[in-house]
Design a protein around this motif. Structure first.
Motif, PDB file in Angstrom:
ATOM      1  N   THR A 185       0.829  -1.203   0.000  1.00  0.00           N
ATOM      2  CA  THR A 185       0.000   0.000   0.000  1.00  0.00           C
ATOM      3  C   THR A 185       0.866   1.256   0.000  1.00  0.00           C
ATOM      4  O   THR A 185       0.602   2.206  -0.752  1.00  0.00           O
ATOM      5  CB  THR A 185      -0.920   0.001   1.247  1.00  0.00           C
ATOM      6  N   ILE A 186       1.920   1.267   0.827  1.00  0.00           N
ATOM      7  CA  ILE A 186       2.824   2.424   0.887  1.00  0.00           C
ATOM      8  C   ILE A 186       3.511   2.632  -0.454  1.00  0.00           C
ATOM      9  O   ILE A 186       3.613   3.765  -0.952  1.00  0.00           O
ATOM     10  CB  ILE A 186       3.871   2.239   2.010  1.00  0.00           C
ATOM     11  N   VAL A 187       3.977   1.535  -1.070  1.00  0.00           N
ATOM     12  CA  VAL A 187       4.675   1.631  -2.361  1.00  0.00           C
ATOM     13  C   VAL A 187       3.744   2.172  -3.435  1.00  0.00           C
ATOM     14  O   VAL A 187       4.129   3.034  -4.237  1.00  0.00           O
ATOM     15  CB  VAL A 187       5.267   0.261  -2.766  1.00  0.00           C
ATOM     16  N   THR A 188       2.504   1.707  -3.446  1.00  0.00           N
ATOM     17  CA  THR A 188       1.536   2.193  -4.436  1.00  0.00           C
ATOM     18  C   THR A 188       1.323   3.691  -4.275  1.00  0.00           C
ATOM     19  O   THR A 188       1.319   4.446  -5.261  1.00  0.00           O
ATOM     20  CB  THR A 188       0.195   1.445  -4.290  1.00  0.00           C
ATOM     21  N   ARG A 189       1.178   4.135  -3.021  1.00  0.00           N
ATOM     22  CA  ARG A 189       0.971   5.569  -2.774  1.00  0.00           C
ATOM     23  C   ARG A 189       2.206   6.386  -3.152  1.00  0.00           C
ATOM     24  O   ARG A 189       2.114   7.414  -3.819  1.00  0.00           O
ATOM     25  CB  ARG A 189       0.620   5.796  -1.304  1.00  0.00           C
ATOM     26  N   LEU A 190       3.374   5.903  -2.730  1.00  0.00           N
ATOM     27  CA  LEU A 190       4.612   6.625  -3.029  1.00  0.00           C
ATOM     28  C   LEU A 190       4.896   6.676  -4.518  1.00  0.00           C
ATOM     29  O   LEU A 190       5.408   7.667  -5.031  1.00  0.00           O
ATOM     30  CB  LEU A 190       5.800   5.941  -2.328  1.00  0.00           C
ATOM     31  N   ASP A 191       4.572   5.597  -5.195  1.00  0.00           N
ATOM     32  CA  ASP A 191       4.794   5.527  -6.638  1.00  0.00           C
ATOM     33  C   ASP A 191       4.059   6.662  -7.334  1.00  0.00           C
ATOM     34  O   ASP A 191       4.579   7.312  -8.244  1.00  0.00           O
ATOM     35  CB  ASP A 191       4.292   4.176  -7.156  1.00  0.00           C
ATOM     36  N   THR A 192       2.832   6.941  -6.878  1.00  0.00           N
ATOM     37  CA  THR A 192       2.042   8.033  -7.439  1.00  0.00           C
ATOM     38  C   THR A 192       2.657   9.385  -7.075  1.00  0.00           C
ATOM     39  O   THR A 192       2.756  10.283  -7.916  1.00  0.00           O
ATOM     40  CB  THR A 192       0.596   7.963  -6.906  1.00  0.00           C
ATOM     41  N   GLU A 193       3.089   9.518  -5.812  1.00  0.00           N
ATOM     42  CA  GLU A 193       3.655  10.798  -5.355  1.00  0.00           C
ATOM     43  C   GLU A 193       4.978  11.122  -6.032  1.00  0.00           C
ATOM     44  O   GLU A 193       5.230  12.246  -6.424  1.00  0.00           O
ATOM     45  CB  GLU A 193       3.846  10.788  -3.836  1.00  0.00           C
ATOM     46  N   VAL A 194       5.819  10.091  -6.151  1.00  0.00           N
ATOM     47  CA  VAL A 194       7.150  10.313  -6.733  1.00  0.00           C
ATOM     48  C   VAL A 194       7.015  10.529  -8.239  1.00  0.00           C
ATOM     49  O   VAL A 194       7.774  11.319  -8.824  1.00  0.00           O
ATOM     50  CB  VAL A 194       8.084   9.111  -6.440  1.00  0.00           C
ATOM     51  N   GLY A 195       6.039   9.883  -8.848  1.00  0.00           N
ATOM     52  CA  GLY A 195       5.824  10.064 -10.276  1.00  0.00           C
ATOM     53  C   GLY A 195       7.017   9.615 -11.078  1.00  0.00           C
ATOM     54  O   GLY A 195       7.563   8.559 -10.879  1.00  0.00           O
ATOM     55  N   GLY A 196       7.445  10.451 -11.968  1.00  0.00           N
ATOM     56  CA  GLY A 196       8.541  10.089 -12.856  1.00  0.00           C
ATOM     57  C   GLY A 196       9.897  10.518 -12.373  1.00  0.00           C
ATOM     58  O   GLY A 196      10.844  10.551 -13.149  1.00  0.00           O
ATOM     59  N   GLN A 197      10.035  10.860 -11.090  1.00  0.00           N
ATOM     60  CA  GLN A 197      11.347  11.313 -10.588  1.00  0.00           C
ATOM     61  C   GLN A 197      12.355  10.187 -10.693  1.00  0.00           C
ATOM     62  O   GLN A 197      12.031   9.018 -10.527  1.00  0.00           O
ATOM     63  CB  GLN A 197      11.241  11.730  -9.114  1.00  0.00           C
ATOM     64  N   ASP A 198      13.590  10.522 -10.961  1.00  0.00           N
ATOM     65  CA  ASP A 198      14.672   9.546 -10.986  1.00  0.00           C
ATOM     66  C   ASP A 198      14.956   9.075  -9.589  1.00  0.00           C
ATOM     67  O   ASP A 198      14.983   9.853  -8.653  1.00  0.00           O
ATOM     68  CB  ASP A 198      15.955  10.131 -11.594  1.00  0.00           C
ATOM     69  N   LEU A 199      15.210   7.772  -9.481  1.00  0.00           N
ATOM     70  CA  LEU A 199      15.580   7.205  -8.188  1.00  0.00           C
ATOM     71  C   LEU A 199      17.079   7.114  -8.102  1.00  0.00           C
ATOM     72  O   LEU A 199      17.666   6.888  -7.144  1.00  0.00           O
ATOM     73  CB  LEU A 199      14.944   5.813  -8.011  1.00  0.00           C
TER      74      LEU A 199
END
Length: 199
Positions: A185-199
């Motif tokens: 659940t956290i990863v799904t939410r963060l994935d949306t927040e981070v968007g296309g930012q480089d990791l």
């Protein structure tokens, strides 16, 4: 974090001796249980493999308990005893004693990933994220599959607003243990927040 394998037992049975004359005509039989090799205890590689293939959270939790028991054994009776005392001190919120015991453990067993992870947890509890991160990095250097250490690192990075790196840490934890539903659940939410930012 949960702290603390199962012992395998082999029962020996003996076949009754055949009378002397019957031994010559006797057909070969399966070897007696005592002649068969004992079942091999699962090693950490096997357990992590089982964890990655677990089909439910319940199945994964059982494997996680076995992994945690294995990681909680150093091979040194002294270090293991000190860890159990450090755990008791932590549970009683006697943090100075827990730190002292973990320091002693790490002086004895500097290559024990679990001890570094436990001290990191304690440092985080004591509001020392820098110390916690340093110990988590040591734990992960020694045991890169320590999914709890990856999760802890992710939480520290989240609290410092480093969401891209937190996401990467959480993804690493899920790659090892895919059945942590709260983390998914956290990863799904963060994935949306981070968007296309480089990791």
């Amino acid at each position: 974090m949960r702290f603390f394998a199962s012992l395998l037992t082999v029962s020996l049975s003996f076949a009754a001796a055949l009378p002397l004359g019957a031994q010559e005509n006797a057909q070969p039989k399966d070897p007696a249980p005592s002649a068969r090799p004992a079942p091999r205890a699962s090693n950490l590689d096997d357990l992590f493999d089982r964890l990655s293939k677990a089909e439910s959270e319940t199945e994964a939790e059982g494997v996680v308990r076995l992994i945690e028991r294995r990681l909680s054994r150093s091979g040194s009776d002294t270090a293991d005893l000190l860890l159990s005392r450090a755990t008791e001190a932590f549970q009683k919120k006697d943090y100075p004693l827990a730190v002292e015991l973990l320091d002693r453990i790490l002086a004895l067993e500097p290559n024990w990933a679990e001890a570094w992870y436990r001290r990191a947890t304690l440092f985080y509890q004591l509001d020392d994220p820098v110390g916690a991160m340093a110990d988590l990095h040591r734990a992960l250097t020694l045991e890169p599959r320590h999914f709890s250490a990856w999760t802890g690192l992710g939480h520290i990075l989240m609290s410092s607003e480093d969401k891209p790196r937190a996401l990467e840490a959480f993804r690493r934890a899920l790659a090892i243990n895919p059945q942590i539903s709260k983390l998914q659940t956290i990863v799904t939410r963060l994935d949306t927040e981070v968007g296309g930012q480089d990791l």
